[in-house]
Structure formats: C-alpha cells, structure tokens
Design a protein around this motif. Structure first.
Motif, PDB file in Angstrom:
ATOM      1  N   LYS A  87       8.295   6.605  -2.376  1.00 40.66           N
ATOM      2  CA  LYS A  87       8.370   7.009  -0.978  1.00 40.66           C
ATOM      3  C   LYS A  87       7.532   8.244  -0.686  1.00 40.66           C
ATOM      4  O   LYS A  87       7.318   8.587   0.486  1.00 40.66           O
ATOM      5  CB  LYS A  87       9.824   7.264  -0.585  1.00 40.66           C
ATOM      6  N   THR A  88       7.053   8.934  -1.725  1.00 34.79           N
ATOM      7  CA  THR A  88       6.330  10.196  -1.527  1.00 34.79           C
ATOM      8  C   THR A  88       4.832  10.079  -1.790  1.00 34.79           C
ATOM      9  O   THR A  88       4.104  11.042  -1.567  1.00 34.79           O
ATOM     10  CB  THR A  88       6.906  11.284  -2.442  1.00 34.79           C
ATOM     11  N   PHE A  89       4.366   8.921  -2.256  1.00 33.91           N
ATOM     12  CA  PHE A  89       2.930   8.798  -2.552  1.00 33.91           C
ATOM     13  C   PHE A  89       2.458   7.391  -2.239  1.00 33.91           C
ATOM     14  O   PHE A  89       3.152   6.400  -2.499  1.00 33.91           O
ATOM     15  CB  PHE A  89       2.643   9.118  -4.016  1.00 33.91           C
ATOM     16  N   ASN A  90       1.248   7.312  -1.676  1.00 34.69           N
ATOM     17  CA  ASN A  90       0.599   6.010  -1.515  1.00 34.69           C
ATOM     18  C   ASN A  90      -0.910   6.189  -1.515  1.00 34.69           C
ATOM     19  O   ASN A  90      -1.431   7.273  -1.206  1.00 34.69           O
ATOM     20  CB  ASN A  90       1.069   5.296  -0.236  1.00 34.69           C
ATOM     21  N   ALA A  91      -1.596   5.131  -1.890  1.00 34.23           N
ATOM     22  CA  ALA A  91      -3.057   5.085  -1.898  1.00 34.23           C
ATOM     23  C   ALA A  91      -3.489   3.821  -1.167  1.00 34.23           C
ATOM     24  O   ALA A  91      -2.955   2.740  -1.420  1.00 34.23           O
ATOM     25  CB  ALA A  91      -3.594   5.079  -3.325  1.00 34.23           C
ATOM     26  N   GLN A  92      -4.468   3.977  -0.250  1.00 37.11           N
ATOM     27  CA  GLN A  92      -4.930   2.842   0.531  1.00 37.11           C
ATOM     28  C   GLN A  92      -6.456   2.786   0.505  1.00 37.11           C
ATOM     29  O   GLN A  92      -7.123   3.773   0.833  1.00 37.11           O
ATOM     30  CB  GLN A  92      -4.431   2.960   1.977  1.00 37.11           C
ATOM     31  N   LEU A  93      -6.964   1.645   0.092  1.00 40.95           N
ATOM     32  CA  LEU A  93      -8.404   1.414   0.044  1.00 40.95           C
ATOM     33  C   LEU A  93      -8.766   0.402   1.124  1.00 40.95           C
ATOM     34  O   LEU A  93      -8.231  -0.700   1.156  1.00 40.95           O
ATOM     35  CB  LEU A  93      -8.814   0.885  -1.330  1.00 40.95           C
ATOM     36  N   SER A  94      -9.682   0.785   1.999  1.00 36.27           N
ATOM     37  CA  SER A  94     -10.094  -0.105   3.080  1.00 36.27           C
ATOM     38  C   SER A  94     -11.603  -0.299   3.038  1.00 36.27           C
ATOM     39  O   SER A  94     -12.353   0.617   2.678  1.00 36.27           O
ATOM     40  CB  SER A  94      -9.683   0.458   4.442  1.00 36.27           C
ATOM     41  N   VAL A  95     -12.039  -1.490   3.383  1.00 35.70           N
ATOM     42  CA  VAL A  95     -13.461  -1.802   3.512  1.00 35.70           C
ATOM     43  C   VAL A  95     -13.653  -2.511   4.848  1.00 35.70           C
ATOM     44  O   VAL A  95     -12.751  -3.208   5.339  1.00 35.70           O
ATOM     45  CB  VAL A  95     -13.976  -2.688   2.353  1.00 35.70           C
ATOM     46  N   ASP A  96     -14.813  -2.305   5.453  1.00 41.85           N
ATOM     47  CA  ASP A  96     -15.081  -2.957   6.729  1.00 41.85           C
ATOM     48  C   ASP A  96     -16.570  -3.267   6.826  1.00 41.85           C
ATOM     49  O   ASP A  96     -17.399  -2.651   6.137  1.00 41.85           O
ATOM     50  CB  ASP A  96     -14.652  -2.073   7.901  1.00 41.85           C
ATOM     51  N   GLY A  97     -16.902  -4.207   7.658  1.00 40.59           N
ATOM     52  CA  GLY A  97     -18.299  -4.570   7.855  1.00 40.59           C
ATOM     53  C   GLY A  97     -18.511  -5.213   9.210  1.00 40.59           C
ATOM     54  O   GLY A  97     -17.582  -5.769   9.814  1.00 40.59           O
ATOM     55  N   LEU A  98     -19.730  -5.115   9.695  1.00 39.10           N
ATOM     56  CA  LEU A  98     -20.108  -5.727  10.975  1.00 39.10           C
ATOM     57  C   LEU A  98     -21.532  -6.247  10.860  1.00 39.10           C
ATOM     58  O   LEU A  98     -22.392  -5.589  10.264  1.00 39.10           O
ATOM     59  CB  LEU A  98     -19.997  -4.716  12.113  1.00 39.10           C
ATOM     60  N   ARG A  99     -21.777  -7.399  11.429  1.00 39.57           N
ATOM     61  CA  ARG A  99     -23.118  -7.960  11.520  1.00 39.57           C
ATOM     62  C   ARG A  99     -23.356  -8.410  12.955  1.00 39.57           C
ATOM     63  O   ARG A  99     -22.623  -9.239  13.482  1.00 39.57           O
ATOM     64  CB  ARG A  99     -23.305  -9.128  10.551  1.00 39.57           C
ATOM     65  N   LEU A 141     -11.079   5.541   0.863  1.00 36.84           N
ATOM     66  CA  LEU A 141      -9.887   5.657   0.029  1.00 36.84           C
ATOM     67  C   LEU A 141      -9.051   6.812   0.574  1.00 36.84           C
ATOM     68  O   LEU A 141      -9.517   7.957   0.609  1.00 36.84           O
ATOM     69  CB  LEU A 141     -10.257   5.921  -1.425  1.00 36.84           C
ATOM     70  N   THR A 142      -7.822   6.498   0.997  1.00 41.93           N
ATOM     71  CA  THR A 142      -6.932   7.498   1.569  1.00 41.93           C
ATOM     72  C   THR A 142      -5.717   7.663   0.671  1.00 41.93           C
ATOM     73  O   THR A 142      -5.037   6.681   0.341  1.00 41.93           O
ATOM     74  CB  THR A 142      -6.477   7.091   2.980  1.00 41.93           C
ATOM     75  N   LEU A 143      -5.449   8.912   0.274  1.00 45.16           N
ATOM     76  CA  LEU A 143      -4.298   9.243  -0.563  1.00 45.16           C
ATOM     77  C   LEU A 143      -3.344  10.115   0.248  1.00 45.16           C
ATOM     78  O   LEU A 143      -3.761  11.103   0.856  1.00 45.16           O
ATOM     79  CB  LEU A 143      -4.734   9.994  -1.820  1.00 45.16           C
ATOM     80  N   ASN A 144      -2.071   9.765   0.258  1.00 49.37           N
ATOM     81  CA  ASN A 144      -1.038  10.530   0.951  1.00 49.37           C
ATOM     82  C   ASN A 144       0.049  10.929  -0.044  1.00 49.37           C
ATOM     83  O   ASN A 144       0.577  10.070  -0.769  1.00 49.37           O
ATOM     84  CB  ASN A 144      -0.410   9.703   2.083  1.00 49.37           C
ATOM     85  N   TRP A 145       0.387  12.214  -0.053  1.00 53.00           N
ATOM     86  CA  TRP A 145       1.392  12.704  -0.988  1.00 53.00           C
ATOM     87  C   TRP A 145       2.330  13.661  -0.259  1.00 53.00           C
ATOM     88  O   TRP A 145       1.895  14.693   0.245  1.00 53.00           O
ATOM     89  CB  TRP A 145       0.723  13.407  -2.172  1.00 53.00           C
ATOM     90  N   ILE A 146       3.601  13.301  -0.200  1.00 53.15           N
ATOM     91  CA  ILE A 146       4.621  14.190   0.343  1.00 53.15           C
ATOM     92  C   ILE A 146       5.094  15.077  -0.796  1.00 53.15           C
ATOM     93  O   ILE A 146       5.885  14.656  -1.647  1.00 53.15           O
ATOM     94  CB  ILE A 146       5.782  13.396   0.966  1.00 53.15           C
ATOM     95  N   VAL A 147       4.615  16.306  -0.818  1.00 51.45           N
ATOM     96  CA  VAL A 147       4.907  17.205  -1.932  1.00 51.45           C
ATOM     97  C   VAL A 147       6.372  17.625  -1.910  1.00 51.45           C
ATOM     98  O   VAL A 147       7.061  17.608  -2.936  1.00 51.45           O
ATOM     99  CB  VAL A 147       3.994  18.445  -1.869  1.00 51.45           C
ATOM    100  N   ASN A 148       6.856  18.014  -0.740  1.00 49.94           N
ATOM    101  CA  ASN A 148       8.258  18.380  -0.561  1.00 49.94           C
ATOM    102  C   ASN A 148       8.579  18.242   0.921  1.00 49.94           C
ATOM    103  O   ASN A 148       7.792  17.658   1.683  1.00 49.94           O
ATOM    104  CB  ASN A 148       8.544  19.799  -1.089  1.00 49.94           C
ATOM    105  N   GLN A 149       9.703  18.789   1.340  1.00 53.24           N
ATOM    106  CA  GLN A 149      10.099  18.632   2.731  1.00 53.24           C
ATOM    107  C   GLN A 149       9.186  19.377   3.691  1.00 53.24           C
ATOM    108  O   GLN A 149       9.203  19.117   4.896  1.00 53.24           O
ATOM    109  CB  GLN A 149      11.538  19.123   2.911  1.00 53.24           C
TER     110      GLN A 149
END
Length: 737
Positions: free
Chosen positions: A246-258, A304-312
């Motif tokens: 519940k305190t950490f997640n990593a999200q990798l996104s890719v996108d493209g347009l033509r 690449l987005t990293l989210n970390w809830i260190v404490n309150q």
C-alpha cells in the motif's frame, strides 16, 4: 488604462456583490427551499502537484472530467476553445496534430525546432517540449486541467502563459474496458478502445488504450484530385503497474502516435501578385497547389513513475521519461501550381527528463511540495525553400533556393519548492520559488543553392555555433482567505519565463543582428480571485482578475530584405520585440437548479497593449496588437438530463461560444484577422443501460466560416487563411464491460 482598471474592479465587485445576497439567502431561506437537487460534481485536481478539490485550490484553473469531456464532445485539445476562459488553441496552420496554444494572450505560434511553446503541455506529469503531435486526441482520459497564468514555480520554463495537463485513467483493480465507434459527416470514422485488469492480489495491474481517427477532410486539391486535411491518425497508450504494498508502486507507461493526414488546405485570400490569373477560390478548403500531399508525424514516449509513501507525512515521487518525434511535411504556401513558395520541412527531436518530488502533509498547518528537475533535449531539422521557382521568374534567374538547417540542444536543471501555511482557520499563505539554469547550444547552417536539387550551395547566409545560458528565479506568493465555508478569496503574485535561444532562420549576411542570441521573455503576474459555492454545492462561481507585465516579448515575424538584384527576399525574423501589459477578467460558473438541469458557462475580458515595440530603432508600440488575444470571449451551455422509467437516461445539451476580433499572426493583416463570431453546438446522449450509450453530436451547426490562422508573406505576395471545421454531425456508440 483607467477604463481597464475600472473594468477589472467592477468585475471583482460584481462577483462579490453577487455572492453576498446568495450567501444571505442560503443562510436565511431554510424552509422555502425547492426540492433538493443533486450537487455539482466535485472535481479533484493536482494543479499544485498535490490532490485538492477544484474549489479549494487558490489558482485560476479549469478542469474537465472524462464524463464532462464526453458530454461536451471534446475529441482533442482544440475542442477546449470556448470552454476555458482566455484560451486559444488550434492546429498549427497546415497540420492536424501540431499544437498552437495561447492563454491570456501569451503563447508561441512558430512550431519549428528553434522555438519553444509558451504554454506547457503535460502528459501524465511529463513535459512535452515540442508542439508536433501535442494536439492530443482525447481517449482513456481521467481529466484535463488548464492552468491559466504563469506557472513558473511548480512547472518551470515555457509555462509563461499557463499549462495544459492531460491525465490518463488510473490503473484498474479488476478487469474492464470500453469500445467506442463513431461515424459522421465528411467521412468521419473513429474507433477508441481500452482494456485493463489486475491479478487477483492486485500486485500487477495493466491497461491498454487505442484510438484511430479518420475522415475525408473538408476540401480537395483541384490540381491533383486529392483530399486536403483528410484525418488519418492512430494513437496508443499502455501502462503496466507493480503494486507490492500500500506504500509503494511503480508504473511504466508507453505511448505513440502516427499522423498520416494530408496537409490542411489554406484558402488564398487575395490573388498572388506574381501570378494574378489565379484568383481566390470560393471554397474555404479547396486548393490547387503543385506539391505532393505530405504531412507525416510520428510521436512516441515512455515514462517510469515511482510512488513511495514514506510515512504519514512524507510521500516521494520519481518521474523518469523519454520522448521523441519526427515530422516530414510539404507546405505549399501559395496554394497554386506555380512554385511561388514551396517548402519541405523535416523536424526531429528527442528529450530525456527526470523529476524528483517530495510531498509533505502531516495533517497540520503546514504542507507543501519540493522537487528537483532535469531536462536534456535536442531538436533539429532541415527546411528546403523554393521561391519563384517557376517560369517566367526562374528563366529570368529570379528564383531563390534556400535551406534552413541545424540543431538546438537544451540542458536544464531546476529546484523548486511550494509551501502552504494555514496560519489561521480562515487564512493561509502560499510561498514558492523555482531556480532554473538552462543552456541552449545551437548550430545554425543556412545556405542558398543553385537549383531545386539543393546539392550545390552558392552562398552561405549563416554557419555558426552559439551557446546561451539562462538563470532564472521564479517566485510565487499567494494569500488566501476563507471568508466562509462557501467563499474563498485569494491574491497572488507570480512570475514565469520563456527561454530564449537563436533564430534558426538567421541571415548573418543581410541581417547580422539575426545571429545574436534571443533573450528570455518574462511575465510578472498580479492576480486576485474568488472561489464560491452556494446552495449545498449546486451553484459554483469562480472569478479571477489579473494584471500581467510582459517583457522581452519573443515574436516570429515573416518579413523581407533587399537582394543584390533589387528584388525582395523572404526572411523569417525572430526577435525580442519589446514590452507590454495584459489586464483581464475571467468568470466561470455552473448552476444546477434541479436534478435535471445544469446551466454553465464562462467569459473572459482581455485588454492588451504594447508599451514598447522596437522596429528599425523606432518604437511603434501604438501600431501593434497582441496576437491570439480577443478582447471578449466566452461560452454558455444548457443541459437537461431525464431519467427513463426502464433504466438509463437521456440528456440533451446546447452550447454557444463567442469571441471578438482576433489577430492570429504578427503582421496583423486585416485579411487574415477574424472578426467577431459565434458557434452553435448541440448533443443528445442516450444511456440505454449500464454498458450501452449512444451519442449524437453536432458542432458548428450554423456552418459558420471562420479563420484560425494564416500566412501573410508580402515579399512573395502570399495572403492565405486556414479555416475551422464546417458543420459536423457524428453518431457514437459506446459499450463498457
């Protein structure tokens, strides 16, 4: 000037005056109230890089949820015009996906690699440095936020006019998706789809979304019998998330347009002086140009987005991103078979960015965000120009064959902080500062050639390297007062800057000053505003009044110089013209008098004035006007939603948007200037049941002819205009699962 300040004062007094009786009525009239109506939707925004409600944040920001975007038929970012105060946004000249954006009269219209946009575009918190492909199609979107005014403290360089944030849908915790198909007039055929899901424990989550948009365009090239501006764009976005706790997640996104659309056709507004037999056509969209239909853009990125809830109290965030794009386009400026001005342009760019954020909120009186930002990018290109390349001028040796080439590198590092102190239950103080150091390195290589093969240079107009370093401190101070639970008042001082660089079209031989560095332009903004909500959240009124001091204004101007043979040669100048100020008043409101009815709208008043505009050593400020800054603009929308006995609902909407006279380009040609006009739009949405929805939408129902931009190149006798879309009617079926 006195009249301007009086107008602003009247506007603010009007807003507060309206609030007073509303507040009094709300307090006293507790018995004779009509049947309780549902509240307006509460919208969460991250304008200050932390989640707040739209009504709580003391910033001039407009926000649209995915549901609102669907109801209002917003298909790409240009459809926000008329829905956001003081926003001008449209496709750049002959393109379908290259963005031109101005907010409060501040922006940049030149899309070439040497110049940066004046309104920042953010895709999931990643800054998009180039305008190519930035006119994003709206699909798989959670919300769009438009921040008005300089955002130098939290968003940094090149948000001198404001910022547009495109926020994708969050990753799902269970399987689901949607498919949406659209057909319409002018051969409109669109598909949008998304699907996502998660593992049983929710540790792994993913989502994929695609969009494919096509139509036949609105005109044709009468010479080649091909379509002008036929939309042919495909885009995709995919995100994979890892949520081990519940305190950490990593999200990798890719996108493209033509984007393989043909160039949009410009209308000749007056006969070309070199070929006067070609008279303007009656159609706004037909042409007869001799160049091949080429307008190819590719855009891709990863983050690449990293989210970390260190404490309150503390939350850390890291955003690492890479983006690149390429464009190859033919621009037939003259729109006729002769080669008066036939141009091929190739652009390429890539960028890497890293942002680290620390967000503090212990639930007490102090909360804020601090961060470091690094950006490194390179943009380059080659433009081949053929001027007067057809008989009789080519046989008389009056033709000109020139190239503009080189690259622009950017390296930027910044540190920022924004701290809010709630020093009293009703009062809060917000202070922020961003320190930026940015270095631009340029290679400018411009040549004249013997013929249109561009293989034998005969003159060098520019061949040099340059380096320009900017150091900027962008502060912000804001004081907010919660006058009541329903009324928030605020006053803000902020600054922003738009980085300088070099003119890629420099001609060191004819105009030596064009090879000097371009200074940063800056805005100092003084703003007062209010956020008001009444009748248990059924009426919302947001007001902002501002005074901006605009200095070292960067302008791209098409002008000319005298050639050795006495004829006039084309020159694209880019310079710091001078100083000016912008005063404005903005209002947004939404009222839900009953469960079924919603009335909403916005309006903006802008008073712009140059105080200094140097040309040839002479101050011609009184002869100049700001571009893309209509004095009056706004829109009104009325919506009715009716629940059906068997489930589902039917809603209907009618919308009218208006703007006064606007000058879209810097020569201020009266032929290109668009006089006051209004557009009618409407829609009916039938939600059959939970999964199925049908939407019938109409835009520009009165089939109004209006220009968005154009070219005025006096040396080559070119005056053309690009027009907004004619009447469009579409039918969309959506299925959710």
């Amino acid at each position: 000037m006195k009249r301007t300040y009086l107008s602003l004062a009247i506007g603010m007094v009007f807003g507060v005056a309206c609030a007073a009786p509303l507040y009094a009525q709300q307090v006293s009239d507790t018995t004779a109230r009509p049947a309780e109506a549902k509240k307006l939707e509460e919208i969460k925004v991250t304008a200050r890089k932390r989640e707040e409600t739209l009504q709580d944040v003391p910033i001039a920001v407009s926000a649209f949820t995915s549901a609102a975007l669907f109801k209002q038929n917003v298909q790409n970012l240009s459809d926000l015009q008329g829905k956001v105060p003081s926003l001008q946004v449209y496709a750049a000249r002959g393109s379908n996906t290259t963005l031109t954006a101005y907010i409060r009269g501040v922006g940049q219209a030149d899309p070439t690699w040497g110049f940066d946009p004046g309104v920042g575009i953010y895709l999931d918190d990643v800054y998009m440095a180039r305008p190519q492909g930035a006119l994003l199609d709206v699909f798989d979107v959670n919300r769009i936020e438009v921040l008005r005014g300089p955002q130098g403290t939290l968003y940094g360089k090149n948000t001198i006019g404001g910022a547009i944030k495109y926020v994708s849908n969050p990753l799902p915790t269970q399987f689901g998706g949607a498919v949406e198909a659209t057909v319409g007039t002018h051969g409109e055929k669109d598909i949008k789809a998304n699907v996502g899901g998660a593992t049983d424990d929710g540790v792994w989550r993913g989502r994929v979304a695609v969009s494919s948009a096509h139509n036949d365009g609105f005109g044709k090239n009468l010479l080649t019998d091909s379509r002008n501006g036929n939309k042919n764009t495909n885009a995709a976005r995919a995100t994979l998330g890892f949520f081990p706790s519940k305190t950490f997640n990593a999200q990798l996104s890719v996108d493209g347009l033509r984007d393989n659309s043909n160039p949009r056709g410009a209308k000749m507004l007056t006969a070309n002086k070199f070929y006067p037999t070609y008279q303007p056509l009656s159609s706004d969209f037909d042409t007869r140009g001799g160049m091949a239909q080429l307008n190819h853009t590719e855009l891709s990125g990863a983050a690449l987005t990293l989210n970390w809830i260190v404490n309150q109290s503390w939350t850390l965030k890291s955003i690492t991103a890479y983006r690149e794009s390429s464009t190859n386009t033919n621009i037939d400026f003259d729109t006729i078979p002769a080669k008066v001005a036939d141009v091929n342009a190739v652009y390429k760019d890539h960028q890497f960015s890293q942002e680290l954020q620390a967000n503090y909120d212990s639930g007490g009186a102090i909360h804020g965000v601090f961060g470091l930002y690094y950006f490194k990018g390179a943009a380059n290109g080659e433009i081949h120009n053929i001027f007067l390349g057809s008989p009789p001028y080519s046989t008389l040796h009056l033709a000109q064959y020139g190239s503009t080439g080189g690259n622009m590198g950017t390296k930027s590092i910044a540190g920022y902080g924004d701290l809010t102190w709630d020093f009293n239950p009703q009062w809060s103080l917000d202070v922020g500062l961003r320190l930026t150091e940015e270095t631009k390195t340029a290679l400018i290589q411009n040549y004249g050639f013997a013929d249109e093969s561009f293989t034998r240079p005969i003159v060098t107009t520019a061949n040099f390297r340059g380096s320009h370093t900017s150091r900027n401190a962008s502060p912000k101070v804001s004081l907010a007062w919660n006058a009541s639970e329903q009324v928030k008042l605020y006053a803000t001082y902020s600054e922003g800057f738009h980085s300088g660089g070099y003119n890629i079209r420099a001609n060191c031989v004819a105009i030596p000053s064009s090879c000097k560095p371009i200074k940063d332009e800056k805005v100092q903004s003084f703003e007062i505003g209010s956020k008001m909500s009444f009748f248990d959240g059924r009426l919302m009124m947001n007001t902002a009044a501002f005074h901006n001091i605009y200095s070292d204004i960067q302008l791209s101007v098409f002008t000319s110089y005298t050639l050795p043979n006495g004829s006039q040669g084309f020159f694209g100048d880019f310079t710091n013209a001078g100083k000016g100020h912008i005063d404005g008043l903005e209002e947004e409101f939404a009222w839900k008098p009953s469960d079924n009815w919603t009335f909403s709208g916005n309006f903006a008043y802008l008073h712009t004035k140059y105080t200094q505009f140097m040309s040839g050593g002479v101050n011609i400020a009184n002869m100049q006007k700001f571009t893309n800054a209509p004095k009056w603009s706004g829109g009104l929308s009325l919506e009715n939603s009716y629940p059906l006995a068997g489930g589902g609902s039917i809603s209907a909407r009618v919308n009218y948007s208006y703007q006064s006279t606007v000058y879209p380009e810097t020569t201020l040609s009266p032929l290109i200037a668009q006089k006051s006009y209004g557009l009618w739009n409407a829609g009916v949405i039938w939600q059959i049941n939970d999964p199925w929805t049908l939407s019938l939408q109409g835009t520009n129902l009165a089939n109004k002819s209006y220009r968005t931009t154009g070219y005025n190149i006096a040396a080559l006798g070119i005056v053309t205009g690009f027009y907004g879309a004619p009447r469009m009617v579409t039918l969309t079926a959506r299925y959710k699962f």
